[in-house]
Write a protein that holds these residues in place. Structure first.
Motif, PDB file in Angstrom:
ATOM      1  N   GLY A 615       0.800  -1.217   0.000  1.00  0.00           N
ATOM      2  CA  GLY A 615       0.000   0.000   0.000  1.00  0.00           C
ATOM      3  C   GLY A 615       0.828   1.260   0.000  1.00  0.00           C
ATOM      4  N   ALA A 616       2.031   1.202  -0.561  1.00  0.00           N
ATOM      5  CA  ALA A 616       2.922   2.363  -0.590  1.00  0.00           C
ATOM      6  C   ALA A 616       2.342   3.469  -1.460  1.00  0.00           C
ATOM      7  CB  ALA A 616       4.297   1.955  -1.105  1.00  0.00           C
ATOM      8  N   GLY A 617       2.728   4.705  -1.154  1.00  0.00           N
ATOM      9  CA  GLY A 617       2.300   5.842  -1.957  1.00  0.00           C
ATOM     10  C   GLY A 617       1.674   6.929  -1.114  1.00  0.00           C
ATOM     11  N   PHE A 618       1.219   7.975  -1.781  1.00  0.00           N
ATOM     12  CA  PHE A 618       0.461   9.040  -1.132  1.00  0.00           C
ATOM     13  C   PHE A 618      -1.021   8.739  -1.288  1.00  0.00           C
ATOM     14  CE2 PHE A 618       4.383  11.280  -2.472  1.00  0.00           C
ATOM     15  CZ  PHE A 618       4.815  11.742  -1.231  1.00  0.00           C
ATOM     16  N   SER A 619      -1.788   9.071  -0.284  1.00  0.00           N
ATOM     17  CA  SER A 619      -3.232   8.901  -0.347  1.00  0.00           C
ATOM     18  C   SER A 619      -3.884  10.133   0.263  1.00  0.00           C
ATOM     19  CB  SER A 619      -3.673   7.635   0.404  1.00  0.00           C
ATOM     20  OG  SER A 619      -3.355   7.739   1.786  1.00  0.00           O
ATOM     21  N   GLY A 620      -5.174  10.289   0.002  1.00  0.00           N
ATOM     22  CA  GLY A 620      -5.887  11.416   0.580  1.00  0.00           C
ATOM     23  C   GLY A 620      -6.998  11.903  -0.309  1.00  0.00           C
ATOM     24  N   GLU A 621      -7.640  12.976   0.117  1.00  0.00           N
ATOM     25  CA  GLU A 621      -8.735  13.589  -0.621  1.00  0.00           C
ATOM     26  C   GLU A 621      -8.383  15.042  -0.866  1.00  0.00           C
ATOM     27  OE1 GLU A 621     -13.168  14.692   0.656  1.00  0.00           O
ATOM     28  OE2 GLU A 621     -12.947  12.549   0.244  1.00  0.00           O
ATOM     29  N   VAL A 622      -8.512  15.466  -2.129  1.00  0.00           N
ATOM     30  CA  VAL A 622      -8.103  16.815  -2.509  1.00  0.00           C
ATOM     31  C   VAL A 622      -9.264  17.502  -3.206  1.00  0.00           C
ATOM     32  CG1 VAL A 622      -6.475  18.201  -3.838  1.00  0.00           C
ATOM     33  CG2 VAL A 622      -5.721  16.038  -2.812  1.00  0.00           C
ATOM     34  N   ASN A 623      -9.599  18.721  -2.724  1.00  0.00           N
ATOM     35  CA  ASN A 623     -10.611  19.545  -3.362  1.00  0.00           C
ATOM     36  C   ASN A 623     -10.006  20.917  -3.621  1.00  0.00           C
ATOM     37  OD1 ASN A 623     -13.372  20.168  -4.262  1.00  0.00           O
ATOM     38  ND2 ASN A 623     -13.356  21.582  -2.523  1.00  0.00           N
ATOM     39  N   ILE A 624      -9.966  21.328  -4.882  1.00  0.00           N
ATOM     40  CA  ILE A 624      -9.433  22.641  -5.238  1.00  0.00           C
ATOM     41  C   ILE A 624     -10.493  23.404  -6.006  1.00  0.00           C
ATOM     42  CG2 ILE A 624      -8.298  21.717  -7.325  1.00  0.00           C
ATOM     43  CD1 ILE A 624      -6.111  23.888  -6.782  1.00  0.00           C
ATOM     44  N   TYR A 625     -10.813  24.587  -5.497  1.00  0.00           N
ATOM     45  CA  TYR A 625     -11.825  25.444  -6.104  1.00  0.00           C
ATOM     46  C   TYR A 625     -11.189  26.819  -6.272  1.00  0.00           C
ATOM     47  CZ  TYR A 625     -16.193  28.026  -6.725  1.00  0.00           C
ATOM     48  OH  TYR A 625     -17.196  28.829  -7.219  1.00  0.00           O
ATOM     49  N   GLY A 626     -10.811  27.137  -7.513  1.00  0.00           N
ATOM     50  CA  GLY A 626     -10.026  28.352  -7.705  1.00  0.00           C
ATOM     51  C   GLY A 626      -8.684  28.181  -7.014  1.00  0.00           C
ATOM     52  N   ASN A 627      -8.393  29.060  -6.088  1.00  0.00           N
ATOM     53  CA  ASN A 627      -7.169  28.948  -5.289  1.00  0.00           C
ATOM     54  C   ASN A 627      -7.476  28.590  -3.840  1.00  0.00           C
ATOM     55  OD1 ASN A 627      -5.692  29.523  -7.522  1.00  0.00           O
ATOM     56  ND2 ASN A 627      -4.880  31.477  -6.825  1.00  0.00           N
ATOM     57  N   GLU A 628      -8.660  28.017  -3.628  1.00  0.00           N
ATOM     58  CA  GLU A 628      -9.014  27.512  -2.301  1.00  0.00           C
ATOM     59  C   GLU A 628      -8.785  26.001  -2.273  1.00  0.00           C
ATOM     60  OE1 GLU A 628     -12.994  28.579  -1.394  1.00  0.00           O
ATOM     61  OE2 GLU A 628     -12.682  30.725  -1.784  1.00  0.00           O
ATOM     62  N   LEU A 629      -8.089  25.544  -1.255  1.00  0.00           N
ATOM     63  CA  LEU A 629      -7.689  24.137  -1.177  1.00  0.00           C
ATOM     64  C   LEU A 629      -8.200  23.518   0.120  1.00  0.00           C
ATOM     65  CD1 LEU A 629      -5.943  22.009  -2.702  1.00  0.00           C
ATOM     66  CD2 LEU A 629      -4.018  22.754  -1.299  1.00  0.00           C
ATOM     67  N   LYS A 630      -8.730  22.314   0.016  1.00  0.00           N
ATOM     68  CA  LYS A 630      -9.195  21.568   1.181  1.00  0.00           C
ATOM     69  C   LYS A 630      -8.796  20.103   1.036  1.00  0.00           C
ATOM     70  CE  LYS A 630     -13.254  24.458   2.070  1.00  0.00           C
ATOM     71  NZ  LYS A 630     -14.740  24.493   2.212  1.00  0.00           N
ATOM     72  N   GLY A 631      -8.714  19.426   2.174  1.00  0.00           N
ATOM     73  CA  GLY A 631      -8.412  18.001   2.149  1.00  0.00           C
ATOM     74  C   GLY A 631      -7.172  17.672   2.957  1.00  0.00           C
ATOM     75  N   GLU A 632      -6.601  16.492   2.679  1.00  0.00           N
ATOM     76  CA  GLU A 632      -5.415  16.040   3.402  1.00  0.00           C
ATOM     77  C   GLU A 632      -4.642  15.044   2.541  1.00  0.00           C
ATOM     78  OE1 GLU A 632      -7.174  14.420   6.938  1.00  0.00           O
ATOM     79  OE2 GLU A 632      -7.412  12.426   6.036  1.00  0.00           O
ATOM     80  N   ILE A 633      -3.339  14.945   2.831  1.00  0.00           N
ATOM     81  CA  ILE A 633      -2.444  14.032   2.135  1.00  0.00           C
ATOM     82  C   ILE A 633      -1.681  13.224   3.173  1.00  0.00           C
ATOM     83  CG2 ILE A 633      -0.424  13.816   0.632  1.00  0.00           C
ATOM     84  CD1 ILE A 633      -2.837  14.679  -0.890  1.00  0.00           C
TER      85      ILE A 633
END
Length: 884
Positions: A615-633
Motif C-alpha cells: 500500500g505504498a504511496g500518497f493517499s488522501g482527498e483533494v478539493n481545489i476550487y479556484g485557489n481555495e484548497l481543502k483536504g489532506e495528504i
C-alpha cells in the motif's frame, strides 16, 4: 631439418587419409547402414545413450565427407549417423570435445581431397521468430521480437541469445539473454529491442556456454528509412471490414498508413509492446476481452503519445463501456439509426451527396473537441490524455466499409481529423530523427556532478600565491643576506616539490580512480502497482572497457541521441563493433561499455514494476476550487519524504516534509498559479535544492504534460545521496543521485453547488497567430486570436483569467487582451487588472455556441519568435451532479 621432417609427416598423413581412410569408409558403408543402425537401436533400447555431443560430431563428419567425396548425401548420412548414434549410446564422449574433433576431421578430409570445407554447426536448438507487427518494423521505436525456442537435442541446453541493434546514434548495442532449455522443451520469449532511426536490420547469434555459435544470421527488417509510415493497429471482430485504413496517403503524401490486425491473445501487456503503433482503432469489438494488464498497457501507451480511436454505434456498450466513467461527463443514450453525410470539402452539403443510414450514438466526452460533424451531430470527438489523444466516434467503423470502398477520401478524412496537423507534421519528420528532446532532458537530469568534489579554488589560489611569494623575493632575499645566492635554484626546486605535494594532497578528493555514476529515480505508486524508472549516467576516468552489474529486476536500455543516417544495408560481418553490451542472466544484468573515451557519459534507462502489496504511496482527498484548497495528504511510504508538493494543471502547492505515516492538512496552504511552460522556474518554487529542482522540472515536463483533472503528489526519498545506491551491485563503484516518489490522486473541484474547471480541458480553436496548446503559449509577432469553448454542461456564472506572478516567472504575456463583441463586430479591450467576469458583463461577447473569442496583442520586449505564456482561462458554474 626439423621443419622438413614435419612437412614430410603431414604429407604422409594426407596420403594415408586419401589412400586408406576414405576407401575403408566407402567399403564399410553398407555395414554401417545395417549394423550401425541395429546396434544404436539396441543400445538405445537398453537406455545406454548419454549426451548428444558425439552425435553432433558425427553429423559434422558425415556432411564434410559427403562434400569431399561428392557422394550421394543420403547414403553417407545413413552410415555415419548410425555410427555416431552407436558411439553416443555407449557414452564414449562428453562435453564439447567431440564437436571440435569432428569439425577438425572434416577439415582434414577436405584438405586431402583439395576441396574447400565450410563447417556448419548443427544447432541443438531451433528457433522461429517474428518481429514488429506482421513482420513490419519502424525505426526509432521499440520493436517486439518474438522467438520460439525448441530444444531438438537429447540433452539440456545452457547458453545465450545475442541480439545486435544499431541505435539512433549509429552505435551498436548487444542485448544478451540467458537461454536454459531442457530436452524437448519449447518456450516463447518476447524481447523489446530499440531500433535506431536508420536501422534496417538486426543480427542474431545463439551460443552455448562453451562459446560455440550455433545460429548466426541477419534479420532484415524491411524498413524504408526514407519514407514515413503511419502504423495503425486494428482491434475488431471483423478486421477485414476495417482494412480500408491500410495504404492511405496522408499529409500531402508525406505519410502512408500500414494497418495491422490485433487480437486479445497476442495483445501486449506492456506499453512498450505497442510503441511502434501510432494509432489504435477499436471498433465492433468487446474491449473487456483485454485483461487488466493489457488494458493498463493500452492506457499507458495513450498517455505517452498514442492516439486511440474508439468506434461505437450499435456496440457502444462493448467498445466504450469499460472507459465510460473516465471519458464521459454523462452516460450515453442508446444508439439510433441516422442518415449521415460523410462528405467533406467542396462536396459537403451538396444535394447529390451520399447519405449513409447507420447506427449513431451521441456521447458527451469530458473535455472533448468535435473534430468532425454532420448537421450538428458530432461524428468524431477528441480529448487529450496527457501526451496522447482519445477519439470517440459516434458510429462503428465496420459499418462504413462499403462507403469507404466507394469514397477513397473517407479514410483520409478520418485519420487526418483524428491526428491533426501538428501530430502529422511530427510523424512525417520522425524519419529524419531531428527530435532529441528526451535525450537532452535526461542528459541534463543526470549530468550533475558531486559538488563535494569541486576543487577548493581558494586553497589552490593561496598555495600558488604563497609559492610565488616564497620562491620569488622571500627566498632570494633570504639566501642573498646569507651569501648563499648560488643555492637559489636548488631552493626553488625544493619549494616546487613541496608545493606540488601540497597541491596533490589538497586535490586528492577531486580525483576519480574508478567507474562512477549519477542517477535519478522516479517511483510512481498507485493502488495496484509500484513502477520505478531510473536514469543512469555511467562514466569512467580511463579510456578502457568497464562493466557494472544491476539487479535482475530491471529492464535496461541505452539512451541514445538521434543522428539519422540514410542507409540501404548494414554490415554485420565479424567482428561486430559493439559499443554497449547488456547481458541478462538469472543473477543480474551486466552493462559493459566499450572504449568510449575518458569521462564520456553513457546514459541508460532502467525500469521495473511490482504489485503494490504494502500500500505504498500518497493517499488522501483533494478539493481545489479556484485557489481555495481543502483536504489532506498522507505519506504511506516506509520512509520520510522531503520537499513534497502537489502539481495541478496550471497550479502548484508546496507541502514541505512529510514523515512516514504522517498526514498533512491542506486547508491553509498557498496555491500558486504557474505557467505550463517555464518548468525550471516552477520547480524552483517547490525546492531550493538545485538538484531536486532539476528532477521536478524533468518530471513536470515529461510526465505531467497536458490537461489532467488529477493531481500529482511528489516528494523525495530521505536518503544520503552521496552513498552508492543498492541498484548497482559493484562495491567498488561510487554513485550518487536522488529518488523522487509520486502518486496520482483524483481531485474534486466544487464549493457547495458550484463547479470550477479549466476551459483548456478543450483546446481552443486558433483563429489566427501561432499557439501551442500543450504549453498554452503564443509566439511573439502577429496577434493571437483564440476561440474558447466555455462548455455546455453547466450554467455558467463566471469566467476567470488566471495570471501567473510576473515577479516569479519570465516569458509571460504582457500586452492587451480584447474580446470579440458580437453586437458591434469589434474587439473590446479588457482591463487586465481584473480577473473575474460575471456572465452579465460578458453577454455581448458570448456566441450562441457558448464560446468567447479573445485576441492577445503582445506589447513586451521579447524578440519576435519567442514563446510567452498566456493566462489560464477557467469557468465557474452550477451543475446538478457537481458534488457527485
Amino acid at each position: 631439418m626439423k621443419t622438413e621432417s614435419i612437412l614430410k609427416v603431414r604429407i604422409f598423413k594426407k596420403k594415408l587419409i586419401t589412400l586408406v581412410l576414405i576407401p575403408a569408409i566407402v567399403l564399410l558403408l553398407p555395414f554401417f547402414s545395417y549394423a550401425g543402425t541395429s546396434v544404436s537401436s539396441y543400445m538405445a533400447a537398453w537406455g545406454m545413450s548419454r549426451g548428444n555431443s558425439l552425435g553432433t560430431a558425427g553429423a559434422h563428419v558425415e556432411r564434410l565427407i559427403a562434400e569431399a567425396l561428392e557422394e550421394t548425401e543420403s547414403s553417407i548420412l545413413t552410415g555415419i549417423t548410425s555410427v555416431s548414434s552407436y558411439m553416443a549410446a555407449r557414452g564414449m564422449s562428453s562435453g564439447n570435445s567431440s564437436v571440435t574433433a569432428g569439425a577438425h576431421a572434416g577439415r582434414l578430409i577436405a584438405e586431402a581431397t583439395d576441396e574447400t570445407a565450410t563447417v556448419d554447426v548443427i544447432s541443438p536448438v531451433s528457433i522461429e521468430l517474428s518481429y514488429g507487427f506482421e513482420n513490419n518494423a519502424k525505426g526509432g521505436r521499440y520493436m517486439p521480437l518474438n522467438i520460439i525456442y525448441t530444444n531438438t537435442g537429447i540433452v539440456d541446453f545452457d547458453g545465450s541469445i545475442s541480439i545486435y541493434s544499431r541505435e539512433s546514434d549509429d552505435r551498436i548495442s548487444e542485448y544478451r539473454n540467458e537461454i536454459i532449455l531442457a530436452r524437448d522443451q519449447s518456450m516463447k520469449v518476447t524481447y523489446y529491442i530499440p531500433l535506431g532511426i536508420s536501422a534496417t536490420s538486426l543480427h542474431l547469434k545463439l551460443n552455448d556456454n562453451d562459446g560455440n555459435t550455433f545460429i548466426d544470421r541477419d534479420i532484415n527488417l524491411g524498413i524504408d528509412a526514407n519514407n514515413a509510415q503511419l502504423f495503425v493497429g486494428v482491434l475488431s471482430d471483423t478486421p477485414e471490414r476495417l482494412s480500408y485504413f491500410n495504404d492511405v496517403s496522408l499529409h500531402y503524401g508525406l505519410l502512408r498508413s500500414r494497418a495491422f490486425t490485433l487480437d486479445a491473445d497476442s495483445f501486449p501487456r506492456q506499453s512498450r509492446g505497442l510503441d511502434m503503433l501510432d494509432v489504435i482503432i477499436i471498433s465492433n469489438y468487446k474491449i473487456r476481452n483485454l485483461d487488466e494488464a493489457q488494458s493498463h498497457a493500452l492506457m499507458e501507451w495513450v498517455s505517452s503519445g498514442g492516439v486511440l480511436v474508439l468506434g461505437t454505434g450499435a456496440r457502444i456498450d462493448d467498445t466504450l463501456g469499460r472507459y465510460a466513467p473516465e471519458l464521459l461527463d454523462d452516460m450515453y443514450e442508446m444508439p439510433e439509426i441516422c442518415d449521415v453525410n460523410f462528405s467533406t470539402g467542396p462536396d459537403m452539403g451538396r444535394p447529390d451527396s451520399e447519405y449513409v443510414e447507420i447506427h449513431c450514438a451521441e456521447v458527451d466526452m469530458h473535455g472533448g473537441n468535435v473534430v468532425a460533424q454532420d448537421n450538428g451531430l458530432p461524428l468524431l470527438i477528441a480529448s487529450n490524455k496527457e501526451n496522447g489523444l482519445i477519439v470517440v466516434s459516434a458510429y462503428d467503423f465496420a459499418d462504413t466499409a462499403d462507403y469507404a470502398s466507394r469514397h477513397k477520401t473517407y479514410p483520409v478524412d478520418v485519420l487526418s481529423a483524428c491526428l491533426g496537423e501538428d501530430r502529422m507534421d511530427y510523424l512525417a519528420g520522425e524519419v529524419y530523427g531531428s527530435d532529441n528532446t528526451r535525450y537532452d532532458s535526461i542528459s541534463a537530469l543526470v549530468s550533475t556532478g558531486d559538488l563535494s568534489r569541486i576543487p577548493p579554488i581558494g586553497i589552490y589560489a593561496l598555495s600558488i600565491a604563497a609559492f610565488i611569494l616564497l620562491a620569488g623575493p622571500v627566498l632570494y632575499l633570504f639566501l642573498k643576506q646569507r651569501s648563499f645566492s648560488a643555492l637559489y635554484r636548488v631552493g626553488v626546486v625544493i619549494l616546487s616539490v613541496f608545493f606540488t605535494i601540497i597541491i596533490y594532497l589538497v586535490g586528492s578528493r577531486t580525483r576519480f580512480d574508478n567507474t562512477f555514476y549519477n542517477f535519478s529515480t522516479i517511483i510512481e505508486a498507485d493502488e495496484d502497482t509500484v513502477a520505478e524508472t531510473t536514469f543512469l549516467n555511467l562514466r569512467n576516468p580511463y579510456n578502457k572497457k568497464y562493466s557494472v552489474s544491476v539487479s535482475p529486476e530491471y529492464t535496461v536500455y541505452p539512451v541514445r541521441k538521434n543522428t539519422a543516417v540514410i542507409r540501404t544495408a548494414e554490415d554485420w560481418s565479424d567482428p561486430i563493433d559493439v559499443s554497449t553490451l547488456i547481458a541478462r542472466a538469472v543473477g543480474g544484468v551486466n552493462i559493459t561499455v566499450g572504449e568510449v573515451g575518458a569521462f564520456n557519459p553513457q546514459y541508460f534507462s532502467m525500469e521495473k514494476a511490482a504489485d503494490n502489496e504494502s500500500g505504498a504511496g500518497f493517499s488522501g482527498e483533494v478539493n481545489i476550487y479556484g485557489n481555495e484548497l481543502k483536504g489532506e495528504i498522507s505519506n504511506n511510504f516506509d520512509y520520510d519524504v522531503t520537499d513534497a508538493a502537489m502539481i495541478f494543471f496550471g497550479k502548484v502547492v508546496k507541502l514541505g516534509d512529510i514523515p512516514r505515516g504522517q498526514t498533512v492538512r491542506l486547508d491553509d496552504l498557498k496555491v500558486v498559479n504557474v505557467p505550463l511552460s517555464s518548468g525550471r522556474e516552477v520547480a524552483g518554487l517547490l525546492s531550493e535544492d538545485e538538484e531536486k529542482a532539476g528532477v521536478i522540472a524533468f518530471y513536470r515536463d515529461m510526465y505531467v504534460n497536458g490537461y489532467s483533472t488529477d493531481v500529482r503528489v511528489i516528494g523525495f526519498k530521505n536518503e544520503d545521496r552521496a552513498a552508492a545506491d543498492e541498484m548497482v551491485r559493484n562495491a567498488d563503484i561510487n554513485g550518487r543521485g536522488l529518488t523522487m516518489v509520486s502518486s496520482t490522486l483524483y481531485t474534486y473541484n466544487y464549493s457547495d453547488d458550484r463547479l470550477y474547471q479549466s476551459v483548456l480541458v478543450k483546446g481552443p480553436a486558433v483563429i489566427s497567430g501561432d499557439y501551442d496548446y500543450r504549453l498554452n503559449t503564443m509566439t511573439v509577432g502577429a496577434p493571437c486570436v483564440l476561440e474558447y469553448h466555455l462548455g455546455g454542461d453547466m450554467q455558467l456564472l463566471n469566467v476567470i483569467f488566471e495570471w501567473a506572478d510576473p515577479a516569479s516567472f519570465s516569458r509571460l504575456f504582457t500586452g492587451s487582451v480584447s474580446l470579440y463583441n458580437y453586437s458591434t463586430g469589434a474587439y473590446d479591450k479588457l482591463d487586465t487588472d481584473k480577473t473575474v467576469y460575471d456572465m452579465d458583463s460578458l453577454s455581448q461577447y458570448l456566441s450562441p455556441s457558448n464560446t468567447i473569442t479573445a485576441r492577445y496583442s503582445y506589447e513586451g520586449d521579447a524578440p519576435v519568435g519567442e514563446k510567452v505564456a498566456l493566462p489560464m482561462v477557467c469557468v465557474v458554474g452550477t451543475e446538478a451532479d457537481a458534488h457527485e
